[in-house]
Design a protein around this motif. Structure first.
Motif: not given
Length: 425
Positions: A19-22, A85-89, A97-100, A159-161
């Motif tokens: 949770n906190y890593a996210d 959601l994380q895989l959808g990065a 898209g980043l805010i959504l 990369g960050w994604r």
């Protein structure tokens, strides 16, 4: 029973770590993301804030739903959502898209902490809950800080994604083990110490009474004050260390690791001492409230020093100790709130965490505008303005706890009323 408790606590520990890593991974990626999308400081503040826009509402709704369907099912649903959601990065191509993405992630992470706190209250007796919650808090700090060198390495090389998506894989693995091995509650539950009647339905008047009690309001405000600092750590500290303290990305990662380790040791030691005091005295005021006041004032005093002392080592040490002190109440505060209404533990925890996390809506945006208003050549001044606001909030919250919060008085009153046959809601 002890072995099962250990397994449950391990699952919750890892879950809160994810949770906190996210929450924090975007902070480590902030420089790379701002460069790619050409974002200003206020725009990045909006990105940091967006995570919390639905967080608080989701925490309240999810906390009540967790009481209804069980925290095991609730946590399963939540971590599956994190995975998607994380895989959808990889689909994020711009600011919108980043805010959504951050809004949706915050919505599905909001109920997780209340569900976990409620789960702890089912499995652990009251005199062990402080230590159990402090262990969970260590998981949060590992996720927020100790992964930093690994995250920085992933961002730099892949990369960050990719770094975002890696935590989606962790969430999926957690669910695959949680479904067969996680337990919702003990098969045999002990009767509570007080004969409190549990009402099946919750009225709006009950919520108002719980929220606006003399004990609840200062406790909730204190959680807000503590999280006001944590939000700065999650969203802005990596940039602060790079742009103000002038560390390289790698140095920043290892500094954050050191901060996390120190913070964990401090908060766990103090929370353990709190449990020892409570076991000896049974006095929540002495063992929980007074100890929290001391640690919050200590955090404020140490943060004051970095406004005047600019040594790199001292700044890192101060951030670490202040983090450890603040995390004490983030562990003990939800426990206090749940003790005010044990039969509504999920709701009370969610009320505390939801209001606490409203600091996440305001704090990042305020910081962004303070940095911009200070001017491009004076980023340090913008951060210092925000640090001063942290100090002020911690002092005010400590005073409110000192004056108003007396949890044991309510327990005594409840016991007396129950002896007279009065139902307590």
């Amino acid at each position: 029973m002890k072995r099962i408790r250990g397994i449950i606590l391990l699952f919750l520990f890892i879950g809160l770590m994810i949770n906190y890593a996210d929450k924090s991974v975007s902070g480590y990626a902030s420089i790379a993301i701002m460069k790619e999308f050409k974002l200003s400081a206020p725009q990045w503040g909006v990105v940091g804030s967006s995570f919390f826009w639905l967080f608080s509402l989701a925490a309240i709704v999810g906390g009540a739903l967790s009481d209804k369907i069980g925290s095991k099912k609730m946590l399963t649903i939540l971590l599956l959502a994190w995975t998607v959601l994380q895989l959808g990065a990889f689909a994020i191509t711009g600011l919108t898209g980043l805010i959504l993405y951050r809004i949706l992630l915050g919505m599905f992470e909001g109920p997780s902490a209340p569900a976990m706190y409620s789960h702890v209250s089912k499995w652990f007796p009251k005199e062990q809950q402080g230590r159990a919650l402090s262990i969970l808090n260590i998981g949060a700090q590992i996720g927020a800080f100790l992964y930093a060198p690994i995250v920085v390495h992933l961002i730099h090389n892949f990369g960050w994604r990719f770094s975002f998506a890696s935590f989606g894989v962790f969430s999926l693995l957690w669910v695959l083990f949680w479904i067969p091995f996680g337990k919702d509650k003990p098969v045999e539950t002990k009767k509570p110490n007080l004969n409190i009647s549990i009402q099946p339905k919750l009225k709006s008047s009950e919520i108002v009474k719980l929220v606006f009690s003399r004990n609840s309001i200062p406790s909730i405000l204190a959680l807000f004050a503590c999280f006001w600092y944590v939000v700065w750590l999650l969203v802005w500290m990596p940039q602060y260390l790079v742009k103000v303290i002038h560390l390289s990305s790698q140095q920043m990662g290892y500094s954050v690791l050191s901060i996390g380790l120190c913070s964990m040791i401090i908060s766990y030691a103090i929370c353990t001492y709190s449990d020892i005091l409570y076991k000896k005295s049974g006095d929540s005021r002495k063992s929980r409230v007074n100890l929290s006041i001391i640690t919050m004032l200590s955090a404020g005093a140490m943060l004051t020093s970095i406004l005047f002392i600019h040594s790199t080592v001292w700044v890192i040490v101060t951030i670490a100790f202040a983090s450890g002190f603040v995390n004490v109440f983030l562990a003990l505060g939800p426990q206090l709130l749940m003790s005010f209404s044990p039969e509504r533990s999920g709701l009370m925890a969610s009320l505390g965490t939801s209001f606490m996390n409203s600091a996440g809506i305001i704090g990042p945006i305020v910081t962004g505008y303070l940095i911009q208003s200070a001017g491009k050549g004076n980023v340090e001044m913008g951060h210092n303005y925000f640090i001063f606001s942290i100090i002020a909030l911690l002092v005010v919250a400590s005073i409110l706890l000192l004056v108003f919060v007396h949890p044991d008085e309510r327990v005594i009153k409840m016991a007396q009323e129950n002896d007279q046959g009065i139902n307590i809601v």
